[in-house]
Every structure is written in C-alpha cells, then in structure tokens.
Design an enzyme around this catalytic site. Structure first.
Site, PDB file in Angstrom:
ATOM      1  N   PHE A  11       0.805  -1.214   0.000  1.00  0.00           N
ATOM      2  CA  PHE A  11       0.000   0.000   0.000  1.00  0.00           C
ATOM      3  C   PHE A  11       0.841   1.267   0.000  1.00  0.00           C
ATOM      4  CE2 PHE A  11      -2.301  -3.414   2.198  1.00  0.00           C
ATOM      5  CZ  PHE A  11      -3.405  -3.502   1.372  1.00  0.00           C
ATOM      6  N   ASP A  65       4.916  -6.916  12.889  1.00  0.00           N
ATOM      7  CA  ASP A  65       3.537  -7.117  12.414  1.00  0.00           C
ATOM      8  C   ASP A  65       3.042  -8.428  13.027  1.00  0.00           C
ATOM      9  OD1 ASP A  65       1.182  -7.561  10.691  1.00  0.00           O
ATOM     10  OD2 ASP A  65       2.100  -6.133   9.320  1.00  0.00           O
ATOM     11  N   GLY A  70      -3.324  -8.996   9.609  1.00  0.00           N
ATOM     12  CA  GLY A  70      -4.050  -7.965   8.868  1.00  0.00           C
ATOM     13  C   GLY A  70      -4.765  -6.968   9.762  1.00  0.00           C
ATOM     14  N   HIS A 119      -5.111   1.345  11.678  1.00  0.00           N
ATOM     15  CA  HIS A 119      -5.596   2.715  11.471  1.00  0.00           C
ATOM     16  C   HIS A 119      -6.704   3.150  12.425  1.00  0.00           C
ATOM     17  CE1 HIS A 119      -3.863   3.024   7.129  1.00  0.00           C
ATOM     18  NE2 HIS A 119      -2.958   3.194   8.084  1.00  0.00           N
ATOM     19  N   HIS A 175       2.729   7.184   8.039  1.00  0.00           N
ATOM     20  CA  HIS A 175       2.041   7.039   6.753  1.00  0.00           C
ATOM     21  C   HIS A 175       0.539   7.228   6.934  1.00  0.00           C
ATOM     22  CE1 HIS A 175       1.131   4.690   2.845  1.00  0.00           C
ATOM     23  NE2 HIS A 175       1.613   5.887   2.542  1.00  0.00           N
TER      24      HIS A 175
END
Ligand code: SAH
Ligand code: MG
Length: 213
Positions: A18, A70, A74, A143, A168
């Site tokens: 992304f 991570d 997801g 996010h 970002h």
C-alpha cells in the site's frame, strides 16, 4: 540523497502493498538520513514487505539493521469482506490472514534477507519488550485510534535525539481517509519534541529534536 538500488526499486514495484512510489522514495530518503545515527531502523506494519524493502536498502547501505513488526493477521480493513482484503494472503488451514510467507518471498527476491529482523507480534507488546534506542520509527500499522495511538506511545519514546519519526496515511481532510494517523502526527508536533522535515503525499517525516514525548 542516494536513490535505492535499481533492483530494490523493481522489487518494491512488484510487491503487494500500500505505498506509492513517490512516498516510498521519501521513506527511503528518511531511512538513509536516520541510518547515519548507526542505530536500528524500525517499521510497524510489515504486511507483504513492500515498504520494508526501501528501509532495508538504506539499512544495508549504512550497515545497520531494519526491524519490522507485524502480527501478520491484517488490519481491520484487510479482513474478508472489507475494502482492502486480498484472498491470496489467507492461510487456508487456519482460515485467517497470514502475510508472513508473502513477506519472506518479497525479501528473498530482493536479496535483502540479511538486513532485516522480522518480529511477529502485536506492536504495543513488542514495544514494551524493546530495550534500545532507534534511528527511525516508521508507523504504518493499524488505522484505529487504539492502534495508531498505541504505536506512537509504544515506539516514539525509543527514538534517539536526531532520529526520524515517519507516519504514513496522514490525511488532514477526513474526505481522504481515516484520521487516526493524522491525530498521532498532531500529537507528535504538539509534544514539542519533533520538528517536521518533509511532506510527500500522506507521508510525514518529523525529526526528534527534544525530550518530552
Ligand atoms: N507497510 C506496508 C503496509 C502495512 S498495512 C506496505 O508498504 O505495503 C498494515 C499492517 O499493520 C498489516 O499487515 C497489519 O497486520 C499490521 N497491524 C495492524 N495493527 C497491528 C498491531 N497492533 N500490531 C502489529 N501489526 C499490526
Ligand atoms: Mg499505509
């Protein structure tokens, strides 16, 4: 500022992920600048390794290490049925997302495996276990306010003076996207510990110039 190696750039463009090229080049510039401190460069939000490649390229050049964190399951918007879901990154055996195998292929193809330490875990938990100073903290994880806030609170204090905080998906206008990354960007500026050094698309670079995060 030195450009990434041509084969790194080609691997970046071929990788799932992304990050547009202009923002990737700005991230590479920041990583190159930060690597001069001789400290590790840390990313939150590996996904399939697209942005990791550019940090790793800068790390290799300066003989430092890139660290990428991570849980590989997801973010909210990448789950089945959501806008950014990719069925190719689901583990059929457990029925959950697993971006780790794709990430490892991305890194291997680019010849950058020796320059990256991948940590599989939840960002706040890894941050609590982390001990040393960092030259770069790149926040590109979840996010929601909970996740972006946790990334900022967990990792910004580990940033060395003179190091760079890169965030970002900073969207001042709510019409452009979710605002949790924008809110941590505002928090960083309001803390008085950071000075903005560059803006490229939704990528913001801030230098740690003081204490008091
Ligand atoms: N940097 C990547 C994109 C990252 S997408 C690129 O350039 O393409 C965001 C990633 O953050 C996802 O892989 C998701 O699993 C991870 N993530 C979200 N919340 C997290 C958390 N709390 N801890 C660890 N990883 C998280
Ligand atoms: Mg992002």
């Amino acid at each position: 500022m030195a450009a990434p190696k041509p084969n790194t750039l080609a691997a970046f463009q071929a990788a799932k992920g992304f990050m547009p090229v202009d923002e990737g080049l700005a991230l590479h510039d920041a990583a190159t600048d930060a690597a001069a401190l001789g400290l590790p460069l840390l990313e939150v939000g590996t996904y399939c390794g697209r942005s990791t490649l550019l940090i790793a390229d800068a790390a290799r050049e300066a003989a430092v290490t890139a660290i990428t964190v991570d849980h590989h399951r997801g973010s909210e918007e990448q789950q089945p049925g959501w806008e950014y879901h990719d069925p190719e990154v689901v583990d059929p055996e457990v029925g959950l997302m697993d971006t780790l195998p794709t990430f490892r292929r991305t890194l291997h193809k680019a010849g950058l495996e020796d320059h990256v330490i991948a940590i599989v875990g939840r960002s706040p938990q890894v941050a609590r276990a982390w001990g040393g100073p960092l030259g770069l903290v790149f926040i590109d994880g979840g996010h929601t306010d909970e996740h972006a806030g946790g990334d900022y609170e967990g990792w910004a204090p580990h940033l060395a003076e003179g190091g760079l905080l890169v965030i970002h998906d900073v969207f001042p206008d709510p019409a452009d996207g979710g605002r949790a990354p924008y809110r941590i960007y505002r928090r960083a500026l309001a803390s008085g510990a950071f000075t903005e050094t560059s803006v490229t698309g939704s990528l913001r670079t801030l230098r740690r110039t003081g204490a008091g995060i």
